[in-house]
Motif scaffolding. Structure first.
Motif, short mmCIF file in Angstrom:
data_model
loop_
_atom_site.label_atom_id
_atom_site.label_comp_id
_atom_site.label_asym_id
_atom_site.label_seq_id
_atom_site.Cartn_x
_atom_site.Cartn_y
_atom_site.Cartn_z
N LEU A 1 -7.94 2.51 4.98
CA LEU A 1 -6.50 1.84 4.98
C LEU A 1 -5.47 2.34 6.26
O LEU A 1 -4.83 1.68 6.93
CB LEU A 1 -5.80 2.45 3.53
CG LEU A 1 -6.22 1.84 2.45
CD1 LEU A 1 -5.63 2.15 1.09
CD2 LEU A 1 -5.91 0.23 2.16
N ALA B 1 0.98 1.90 1.83
CA ALA B 1 -0.38 1.52 1.34
C ALA B 1 -1.27 2.65 1.23
O ALA B 1 -2.15 2.59 0.35
CB ALA B 1 -0.77 0.42 2.32
N ASP C 1 -8.13 -7.90 4.43
CA ASP C 1 -6.84 -7.76 5.38
C ASP C 1 -6.49 -8.84 6.20
O ASP C 1 -7.53 -9.60 6.52
CB ASP C 1 -6.80 -6.55 5.94
CG ASP C 1 -7.24 -6.50 7.06
OD1 ASP C 1 -7.24 -6.90 8.14
OD2 ASP C 1 -8.58 -5.81 6.88
N ARG D 1 -0.52 -8.88 2.81
CA ARG D 1 -1.17 -7.88 1.67
C ARG D 1 -2.59 -7.22 2.09
O ARG D 1 -3.13 -8.01 2.88
CB ARG D 1 -0.97 -8.45 0.41
CG ARG D 1 0.34 -9.27 0.04
CD ARG D 1 1.51 -8.10 -0.20
NE ARG D 1 1.22 -7.54 -1.61
CZ ARG D 1 2.02 -6.50 -1.88
NH1 ARG D 1 2.96 -5.95 -1.21
NH2 ARG D 1 1.98 -5.94 -3.10
N ARG E 1 -0.50 4.79 -1.59
CA ARG E 1 -0.92 3.99 -3.08
C ARG E 1 -2.27 3.85 -3.23
O ARG E 1 -3.10 3.94 -4.50
CB ARG E 1 -0.33 2.86 -3.29
CG ARG E 1 1.44 3.24 -3.14
CD ARG E 1 2.24 1.78 -3.11
NE ARG E 1 1.69 0.81 -4.02
CZ ARG E 1 2.16 -0.44 -3.99
NH1 ARG E 1 2.88 -0.77 -3.06
NH2 ARG E 1 1.88 -1.38 -5.04
N GLY E 2 -3.05 3.61 -2.06
CA GLY E 2 -4.60 3.42 -2.29
C GLY E 2 -5.07 4.69 -2.56
O GLY E 2 -6.15 4.72 -3.27
N HIS F 1 -3.24 -5.01 -4.99
CA HIS F 1 -2.66 -5.48 -3.78
C HIS F 1 -1.72 -4.51 -3.23
O HIS F 1 -0.53 -4.07 -3.77
CB HIS F 1 -2.17 -6.86 -4.14
CG HIS F 1 -2.85 -7.96 -4.29
ND1 HIS F 1 -3.60 -8.07 -5.87
CD2 HIS F 1 -3.72 -8.86 -3.46
CE1 HIS F 1 -4.36 -8.93 -5.75
NE2 HIS F 1 -4.56 -9.57 -4.54
N LEU F 2 -2.09 -4.04 -1.72
CA LEU F 2 -1.21 -3.23 -1.03
C LEU F 2 -0.29 -3.84 0.04
O LEU F 2 -0.86 -4.74 0.48
CB LEU F 2 -1.85 -2.24 -0.55
CG LEU F 2 -2.73 -1.32 -1.67
CD1 LEU F 2 -3.76 -0.57 -1.06
CD2 LEU F 2 -1.84 -0.49 -2.56
#
Length: 142
Positions: free
Chosen positions: A57, A24, A89, A71, A27-28, A17-18
């Motif tokens: 993203l 994001a 999303d 998120r 991290r993704g 979950h970002l």
């Protein structure tokens, strides 16, 4: 972020979950690269997966108008011969299968993200569920 391996219905899975922020994307992308290694993807397959995740993203962050406190959910799953990416999303409704490429945006740059995504995977499904976009991408792998 969670990565698992060797469950009966699939070989590897990663879930995260970002936040709806620029972080994001990084991290993704990190998750995609770790997953590619765990799932024993070839270097090219890992690069394609990373590109799909990064471009999607970026599109959500830049264009979806998702709530800043929302998120982004993402699940990567490997099964024989394919990688499935499920992303949700809370942004505005958007079915990427309905978009026609209008060429790159020469004023701000970019504009080819969906074309790149579609070059490396199929958009298998889109629906709107309880105010959220739910997309399923499928990428063929060896």
């Amino acid at each position: 972020m969670t990565i698992t391996q060797s469950r009966a219905e699939f070989e590897s899975e990663a879930v995260t979950h970002l936040p709806v922020t620029r972080s994001a994307v990084a991290r993704g992308l990190n998750l995609a690269r770790l997953f590619a290694e765990t799932a024993a993807l070839s270097p090219d397959e890992g690069d394609h997966l990373a590109l799909i995740v990064e471009e999607w993203l970026n599109n959500v962050i830049e264009h979806a108008c998702a709530p800043s406190n929302g998120r982004i959910f993402m699940r990567l799953r490997r099964s024989p011969g394919r990688i499935q990416i499920v992303a949700t999303d809370g942004g505005k409704a958007f079915d990427p299968r309905q978009v026609t490429f209008q060429g790159p945006n020469t004023e701000r740059g970019g504009g080819a993200g969906l074309v790149l995504i579609q070059a490396w995977c199929q958009i298998a499904d889109y629906c709107r569920v309880r105010g959220r976009n739910r997309l399923v991408f499928e990428m063929s792998v060896a």
